[in-house]
Scaffold this motif. Structure first.
Motif, PDB file in Angstrom:
ATOM      1  N   LEU A 355       0.835  -1.192   0.000  1.00  0.00           N
ATOM      2  CA  LEU A 355       0.000   0.000   0.000  1.00  0.00           C
ATOM      3  C   LEU A 355       0.868   1.239   0.000  1.00  0.00           C
ATOM      4  CD1 LEU A 355      -2.643  -1.237   2.567  1.00  0.00           C
ATOM      5  CD2 LEU A 355      -3.106  -0.669   0.168  1.00  0.00           C
ATOM      6  N   ASP A 356       0.407   2.257  -0.705  1.00  0.00           N
ATOM      7  CA  ASP A 356       1.149   3.513  -0.769  1.00  0.00           C
ATOM      8  C   ASP A 356       0.443   4.622   0.006  1.00  0.00           C
ATOM      9  OD1 ASP A 356       3.352   5.134  -2.100  1.00  0.00           O
ATOM     10  OD2 ASP A 356       1.557   6.253  -2.716  1.00  0.00           O
ATOM     11  N   THR A 357      -0.853   4.782  -0.230  1.00  0.00           N
ATOM     12  CA  THR A 357      -1.596   5.884   0.376  1.00  0.00           C
ATOM     13  C   THR A 357      -2.985   5.413   0.803  1.00  0.00           C
ATOM     14  OG1 THR A 357      -0.478   7.457  -1.087  1.00  0.00           O
ATOM     15  CG2 THR A 357      -2.462   8.236   0.035  1.00  0.00           C
ATOM     16  N   ILE A 358      -3.391   5.831   2.019  1.00  0.00           N
ATOM     17  CA  ILE A 358      -4.765   5.596   2.483  1.00  0.00           C
ATOM     18  C   ILE A 358      -5.325   6.934   2.954  1.00  0.00           C
ATOM     19  CG2 ILE A 358      -6.240   4.436   4.162  1.00  0.00           C
ATOM     20  CD1 ILE A 358      -4.214   2.170   4.233  1.00  0.00           C
ATOM     21  N   MET A 376     -21.383  10.311   6.683  1.00  0.00           N
ATOM     22  CA  MET A 376     -20.926   9.825   5.384  1.00  0.00           C
ATOM     23  C   MET A 376     -19.410   9.618   5.438  1.00  0.00           C
ATOM     24  SD  MET A 376     -23.632   9.548   3.610  1.00  0.00           S
ATOM     25  CE  MET A 376     -22.816   9.188   2.066  1.00  0.00           C
ATOM     26  N   VAL A 377     -18.991   8.439   5.034  1.00  0.00           N
ATOM     27  CA  VAL A 377     -17.577   8.078   5.111  1.00  0.00           C
ATOM     28  C   VAL A 377     -17.069   7.732   3.705  1.00  0.00           C
ATOM     29  CG1 VAL A 377     -15.858   6.509   6.081  1.00  0.00           C
ATOM     30  CG2 VAL A 377     -17.855   7.199   7.447  1.00  0.00           C
ATOM     31  N   GLU A 378     -15.861   8.221   3.374  1.00  0.00           N
ATOM     32  CA  GLU A 378     -15.193   7.840   2.116  1.00  0.00           C
ATOM     33  C   GLU A 378     -13.799   7.327   2.460  1.00  0.00           C
ATOM     34  OE1 GLU A 378     -15.396   9.939  -1.912  1.00  0.00           O
ATOM     35  OE2 GLU A 378     -13.422  10.554  -1.163  1.00  0.00           O
ATOM     36  N   LEU A 379     -13.461   6.181   1.890  1.00  0.00           N
ATOM     37  CA  LEU A 379     -12.160   5.571   2.154  1.00  0.00           C
ATOM     38  C   LEU A 379     -11.506   5.239   0.807  1.00  0.00           C
ATOM     39  CD1 LEU A 379     -10.035   4.361   4.076  1.00  0.00           C
ATOM     40  CD2 LEU A 379     -11.370   2.231   4.073  1.00  0.00           C
ATOM     41  N   THR A 380     -10.299   5.761   0.589  1.00  0.00           N
ATOM     42  CA  THR A 380      -9.559   5.532  -0.653  1.00  0.00           C
ATOM     43  C   THR A 380      -8.212   4.900  -0.325  1.00  0.00           C
ATOM     44  OG1 THR A 380     -10.598   7.416  -1.774  1.00  0.00           O
ATOM     45  CG2 THR A 380      -8.500   6.618  -2.671  1.00  0.00           C
ATOM     46  N   ALA A 381      -7.868   3.835  -1.062  1.00  0.00           N
ATOM     47  CA  ALA A 381      -6.579   3.156  -0.893  1.00  0.00           C
ATOM     48  C   ALA A 381      -5.872   3.071  -2.248  1.00  0.00           C
ATOM     49  CB  ALA A 381      -6.771   1.769  -0.305  1.00  0.00           C
ATOM     50  N   VAL A 382      -4.602   3.448  -2.276  1.00  0.00           N
ATOM     51  CA  VAL A 382      -3.785   3.397  -3.486  1.00  0.00           C
ATOM     52  C   VAL A 382      -2.550   2.560  -3.188  1.00  0.00           C
ATOM     53  CG1 VAL A 382      -2.557   4.724  -5.228  1.00  0.00           C
ATOM     54  CG2 VAL A 382      -4.576   5.709  -4.111  1.00  0.00           C
ATOM     55  N   ASP A 383      -2.267   1.599  -4.098  1.00  0.00           N
ATOM     56  CA  ASP A 383      -1.093   0.766  -3.841  1.00  0.00           C
ATOM     57  C   ASP A 383       0.124   1.299  -4.577  1.00  0.00           C
ATOM     58  OD1 ASP A 383      -1.229  -0.068  -6.492  1.00  0.00           O
ATOM     59  OD2 ASP A 383      -2.083  -2.031  -6.027  1.00  0.00           O
ATOM     60  N   SER A 384       1.249   0.620  -4.430  1.00  0.00           N
ATOM     61  CA  SER A 384       2.532   1.098  -4.970  1.00  0.00           C
ATOM     62  C   SER A 384       2.568   1.099  -6.494  1.00  0.00           C
ATOM     63  CB  SER A 384       3.679   0.238  -4.420  1.00  0.00           C
ATOM     64  OG  SER A 384       3.467  -1.131  -4.722  1.00  0.00           O
ATOM     65  N   SER A 385       1.633   0.413  -7.133  1.00  0.00           N
ATOM     66  CA  SER A 385       1.569   0.406  -8.596  1.00  0.00           C
ATOM     67  C   SER A 385       0.550   1.396  -9.134  1.00  0.00           C
ATOM     68  CB  SER A 385       1.217  -1.001  -9.097  1.00  0.00           C
ATOM     69  OG  SER A 385       2.228  -1.919  -8.754  1.00  0.00           O
ATOM     70  N   GLY A 386      -0.087   2.143  -8.237  1.00  0.00           N
ATOM     71  CA  GLY A 386      -1.057   3.145  -8.663  1.00  0.00           C
ATOM     72  C   GLY A 386      -2.475   2.641  -8.790  1.00  0.00           C
ATOM     73  N   ASN A 387      -2.704   1.372  -8.443  1.00  0.00           N
ATOM     74  CA  ASN A 387      -4.072   0.851  -8.466  1.00  0.00           C
ATOM     75  C   ASN A 387      -4.850   1.452  -7.295  1.00  0.00           C
ATOM     76  OD1 ASN A 387      -3.558  -1.098 -10.675  1.00  0.00           O
ATOM     77  ND2 ASN A 387      -2.234  -2.075  -9.145  1.00  0.00           N
ATOM     78  N   GLU A 388      -6.097   1.787  -7.522  1.00  0.00           N
ATOM     79  CA  GLU A 388      -6.863   2.535  -6.522  1.00  0.00           C
ATOM     80  C   GLU A 388      -8.232   1.885  -6.282  1.00  0.00           C
ATOM     81  OE1 GLU A 388      -9.068   6.856  -6.467  1.00  0.00           O
ATOM     82  OE2 GLU A 388      -6.923   6.839  -7.025  1.00  0.00           O
ATOM     83  N   THR A 389      -8.641   1.896  -5.008  1.00  0.00           N
ATOM     84  CA  THR A 389      -9.982   1.453  -4.633  1.00  0.00           C
ATOM     85  C   THR A 389     -10.604   2.515  -3.728  1.00  0.00           C
ATOM     86  OG1 THR A 389      -9.350  -0.877  -4.730  1.00  0.00           O
ATOM     87  CG2 THR A 389     -11.350  -0.335  -3.483  1.00  0.00           C
TER      88      THR A 389
END
Length: 396
Positions: A355-358, A376-389
């Motif tokens: 993981l890179d950024t949460i 209201m909650v928003e959660l974003t996760a970005v991994d080291s390859s730039g994939n995002e959820t």
């Protein structure tokens, strides 16, 4: 020994032959072609190898024409390597009132040695015509004690060379003068063989000899490997046409951060070796999240011992798996005033690599308001390859 004399002819067709380790006291360690008394000795030699032969004149081949005779053999897709002579380490061409003008097409002269004249080729034009025609060929690491490491020309001999690669400059090539540069030659250039020391004279992908030949010069359909002579629209210099024996491939990491290449996807167009037990071995390193690319090796091995061909290429590694957010079992945090606050949601995020950024909103520790409030909650996760959820949800 091919002798055409007294209006006779001795011009055999020689194909797919290896002349290895032969010795002659005088001329032509492997082959001597003699056109005498209006006779002709001009063999056609195709897809053949002359290696480690010895003679006083012409370590591999000697061609001589006299008294109206002719000896002008044609060599196509041949390798002349490691031959030794007093003059003409690879080839010796001599006339005495005759014609001796061989055609050298897509041939390779490597590591031939002359004690006196012409490491690769000696040409003597005494009282006649000695004008070898060389095209699409490679001259590399030939040696002569008279410093004429490639050609040594005398008595008006005038070889013509075009669309060929030579590892020395033109002045050094033109030993004794007379050589005609017909254009499109590559001087002072390394041919970038796969392994000259192992006599693998196939071309590396970076070779300047690739797609640098003249198509019309060679009418043979196959190269020395028995594969198509023209691969990419323009013929290569040398005896082998470059092609991707190895193929680049892309491997995608799975949910465990591991990848596996499919061997058949890495194997390109390989030559066939009839009558031999051949193994194709592909050596692939372990592929993991730490890699963006790995190099693999392919070997073609004969009888379990001799490596006939080797190539190396790239497997590109991509991670396209997005982070996983699993909110099952989420628990709220309570502050010292017994008020619900926003918990750290990073513990509910995972990735196959790193993981890179949460980013979460509201931030950790933010009070969630009075009972009954909707948050209201928003959660974003970005991994080291730039994939995002990203997920959005609400709770009361």
């Amino acid at each position: 020994y091919n002798e055409g004399s007294n209006n006779g002819m001795a011009s055999p067709l020689v194909t797919e032959c290896d002349f290895l380790g032969n010795t002659a006291t005088l001329s032509g360690g492997a082959m001597y072609n003699s056109g005498l008394e209006n006779g002709t000795s001009s063999p056609e030699i195709i897809n053949s190898v002359f290696s480690i032969n010895k003679a006083a004149g012409g370590g591999a081949i000697s061609n001589r024409a006299s008294n109206g005779g002719e000896s002008s053999p044609v060599l196509v897709n041949c390798i002349i390597t490691g031959n030794i002579a007093g003059a003409g380490g690879g080839m010796y061409n001599e006339i005495n009132n005759g014609t001796c003008s061989p055609s050298i097409i897509n041939c390779v002269f490597v590591r031939n040695t002359a004690a006196n004249y012409g490491g690769a080729m000696f040409n003597n034009g005494f009282m006649g015509t000695c004008n070898p025609d060389i095209v699409n060929s490679i001259f590399y690491n030939n040696v002569s004690n008279d410093q004429h490491s490639v050609f040594s020309n005398s008595a008006g001999a005038a070889p013509t060379i075009q669309n060929s690669l030579i590892d020395v400059d033109f002045i050094t090539l033109d030993g004794g003068g007379g050589t005609i540069d017909a254009g499109n030659n590559l001087f002072e250039t390394d041919p970038q063989f796969v392994s000259a020391s192992s006599e693998d004279f196939r071309l590396m992908p970076v070779s300047a000899a690739i797609d640098a030949g003249e198509n019309t010069a060679n009418t043979e359909m196959e190269d020395l490997d028995g594969l198509s002579r023209i691969y990419n629209g323009t013929i290569d210099m040398g005896a082998y046409e470059w092609r991707p024996y190895c193929r680049q491939d892309t491997v995608y990491l799975d949910e465990n951060g591991e990848g596996m290449a499919v061997v058949t996807d890495l194997i390109g167009e390989l030559p066939s070796f009839l009558g031999c037990v051949i193994d194709t071995v592909v050596v692939i390193p372990t592929i993991s999240c730490a890699d963006t690319a790995v190099l693999y090796d392919l070997f073609v091995i004969r009888e379990g011992v001799d490596t006939l061909l080797r190539c190396t290429d790239t497997i590109w590694v991509l991670d396209t798996v997005s982070p996983v957010i699993d909110m099952i079992g989420m628990e709220l945090s309570v502050n010292e005033d017994c008020m619900a606050v926003m918990p750290d949601l990073s513990i509910y995020v995972s990735d196959n690599c790193a993981l890179d950024t949460i980013i979460q909103s509201p931030e950790v520790g933010t009070p969630l308001g009075v009972p009954g409030s909707i948050v209201m909650v928003e959660l974003t996760a970005v991994d080291s390859s730039g994939n995002e959820t990203t997920i959005n949800f609400e709770f009361e």
